[in-house]
Design a protein around this motif. Structure first.
Motif, PDB file in Angstrom:
ATOM      1  N   UNK A 144       0.790  -0.982   0.166  1.00 48.17           N
ATOM      2  CA  UNK A 144      -0.015  -0.087  -0.005  1.00 48.17           C
ATOM      3  C   UNK A 144       0.945   1.345   0.030  1.00 48.17           C
ATOM      4  N   UNK A 145       1.901   1.197   0.817  1.00 49.63           N
ATOM      5  CA  UNK A 145       2.746   2.150   0.823  1.00 49.63           C
ATOM      6  C   UNK A 145       3.350   2.621  -0.595  1.00 49.63           C
ATOM      7  N   UNK A 146       3.594   1.534  -1.048  1.00 49.47           N
ATOM      8  CA  UNK A 146       4.360   1.693  -2.508  1.00 49.47           C
ATOM      9  C   UNK A 146       3.421   1.971  -3.574  1.00 49.47           C
ATOM     10  N   UNK A 147       2.142   2.020  -3.409  1.00 55.26           N
ATOM     11  CA  UNK A 147       1.167   2.552  -4.287  1.00 55.26           C
ATOM     12  C   UNK A 147       0.830   1.141  -5.242  1.00 55.26           C
ATOM     13  N   UNK A 148       0.839  -0.026  -4.604  1.00 52.32           N
ATOM     14  CA  UNK A 148       0.663  -1.102  -5.433  1.00 52.32           C
ATOM     15  C   UNK A 148      -0.694  -1.888  -5.278  1.00 52.32           C
ATOM     16  N   UNK A 149      -1.403  -1.101  -4.294  1.00 57.42           N
ATOM     17  CA  UNK A 149      -2.855  -1.926  -4.070  1.00 57.42           C
ATOM     18  C   UNK A 149      -3.950  -0.804  -4.683  1.00 57.42           C
ATOM     19  N   UNK A 150      -4.990  -1.136  -5.400  1.00 56.90           N
ATOM     20  CA  UNK A 150      -6.045  -0.348  -5.562  1.00 56.90           C
ATOM     21  C   UNK A 150      -6.747   0.335  -4.354  1.00 56.90           C
ATOM     22  N   UNK A 151      -7.408   1.427  -4.561  1.00 57.87           N
ATOM     23  CA  UNK A 151      -7.716   2.239  -3.702  1.00 57.87           C
ATOM     24  C   UNK A 151      -8.883   1.501  -2.861  1.00 57.87           C
ATOM     25  N   UNK A 152      -9.049   1.541  -1.723  1.00 56.70           N
ATOM     26  CA  UNK A 152     -10.076   0.897  -0.938  1.00 56.70           C
ATOM     27  C   UNK A 152      -9.761  -0.456  -0.539  1.00 56.70           C
ATOM     28  N   UNK A 153      -8.365  -0.835  -0.726  1.00 56.94           N
ATOM     29  CA  UNK A 153      -8.213  -2.254  -0.327  1.00 56.94           C
ATOM     30  C   UNK A 153      -7.637  -2.085   1.143  1.00 56.94           C
ATOM     31  N   UNK A 154      -8.212  -2.899   2.224  1.00 57.48           N
ATOM     32  CA  UNK A 154      -7.668  -2.828   3.360  1.00 57.48           C
ATOM     33  C   UNK A 154      -6.839  -4.051   3.881  1.00 57.48           C
ATOM     34  N   UNK A 178      -5.650 -11.241  -7.760  1.00 52.31           N
ATOM     35  CA  UNK A 178      -4.881 -10.120  -8.261  1.00 52.31           C
ATOM     36  C   UNK A 178      -5.433  -8.862  -8.985  1.00 52.31           C
ATOM     37  N   UNK A 179      -6.151  -9.293  -9.745  1.00 50.65           N
ATOM     38  CA  UNK A 179      -7.170  -8.128 -10.440  1.00 50.65           C
ATOM     39  C   UNK A 179      -7.727  -6.899  -9.751  1.00 50.65           C
ATOM     40  N   UNK A 180      -8.319  -7.768  -8.472  1.00 55.61           N
ATOM     41  CA  UNK A 180      -9.123  -7.280  -7.669  1.00 55.61           C
ATOM     42  C   UNK A 180      -8.640  -6.165  -6.586  1.00 55.61           C
ATOM     43  N   UNK A 181      -7.184  -6.487  -6.521  1.00 55.20           N
ATOM     44  CA  UNK A 181      -6.410  -5.780  -5.302  1.00 55.20           C
ATOM     45  C   UNK A 181      -5.312  -4.982  -5.891  1.00 55.20           C
ATOM     46  N   UNK A 182      -4.679  -5.419  -6.955  1.00 59.34           N
ATOM     47  CA  UNK A 182      -3.459  -4.764  -7.433  1.00 59.34           C
ATOM     48  C   UNK A 182      -3.866  -3.491  -8.260  1.00 59.34           C
ATOM     49  N   UNK A 183      -2.924  -2.452  -8.052  1.00 59.15           N
ATOM     50  CA  UNK A 183      -3.181  -0.925  -8.858  1.00 59.15           C
ATOM     51  C   UNK A 183      -2.759  -1.735 -10.211  1.00 59.15           C
TER      52      UNK A 183
END
Length: 203
Positions: free
Chosen positions: A134-144, A184-189
């Motif tokens: 998340x800190x690296x911007x690798x996750x989609x917005x809203x992923x907890x 992966x498509x649901x969580x990765x940026x």
């Protein structure tokens, strides 16, 4: 005194290893302390010195399941998390203590235990990598991270259990790759760059 302590430590490790092999082969209910003693090459007295009952042995195997896992390659974040799940898949194929510990975590009601500690261990490990991602911007917005870590541990546990029952974990890596292809498509940026799967020498 020191040599006695060293012998005691070695004997305990030998008993835990033998117990893991028996639990892995026969399950908790069908494993006898006599067979563990025979496999460990010790006396019943030595076993009971370290473990008063079979359930104490099961708890020891559960507690030590992750003691000798290899380092996970790859940069921190989502890539290392994916690599970690593949490393765990390989360990379930070849690491008897890890495999028995995971199996006992599923069977624990058979010895009067209801302990989520083995699952929390992996939830926290997965969450650490997700927080880094998340800190690296690798996750989609809203992923907890905490919520997805719990979901991933649950999904991994189910996949490995089905693989054990149907194929003795021989197809587990393929099943984990399939799991990630769905998740992966649901969580990765959108711009996350996934490296190729682990090579044989990476784990």
């Amino acid at each position: 005194m020191r040599r006695q302590q060293e012998r005691a430590v070695k004997m305990r490790a030998s008993i835990v290893r033998a117990a893991a092999e028996e639990f892995d082969q026969h399950g908790y209910a069908a494993t006898s302390t006599a067979n563990i003693v025979r496999r460990a090459g010790c006396t019943m007295g030595a076993l009971y010195f370290h473990f008063p009952a079979k359930e104490h042995l099961a708890r020891a195997v559960m507690a030590e399941q992750a003691a000798d896992l290899p380092a996970v390659p790859g940069p921190v974040g989502l890539q290392r998390l994916i690599n970690l799940t593949l490393v765990l898949a390989r360990e379930l194929q070849g690491n008897v203590t890890f495999r028995a510990g995971v199996q006992l975590s599923v069977e624990q009601s058979a010895f009067g235990l209801q302990d989520d500690a083995p699952y929390l261990l992996w939830i926290e490990r997965f969450e650490d990598e997700l927080i880094a991602a998340q800190a690296l911007g690798q996750l989609r917005d809203g992923v907890v991270p905490a919520r997805f870590a719990r979901t991933l541990v649950g999904a991994f546990s189910g996949v490995q259990l089905l693989s054990r029952i149907s194929a003795q974990h021989q197809d587990l890596e393929e099943r984990i790759v399939d799991l990630w292809s769905c998740l992966l498509p649901a969580v990765a940026a959108p711009d996350f760059d996934l490296s190729p799967p682990l090579d044989e020498g990476d784990a």
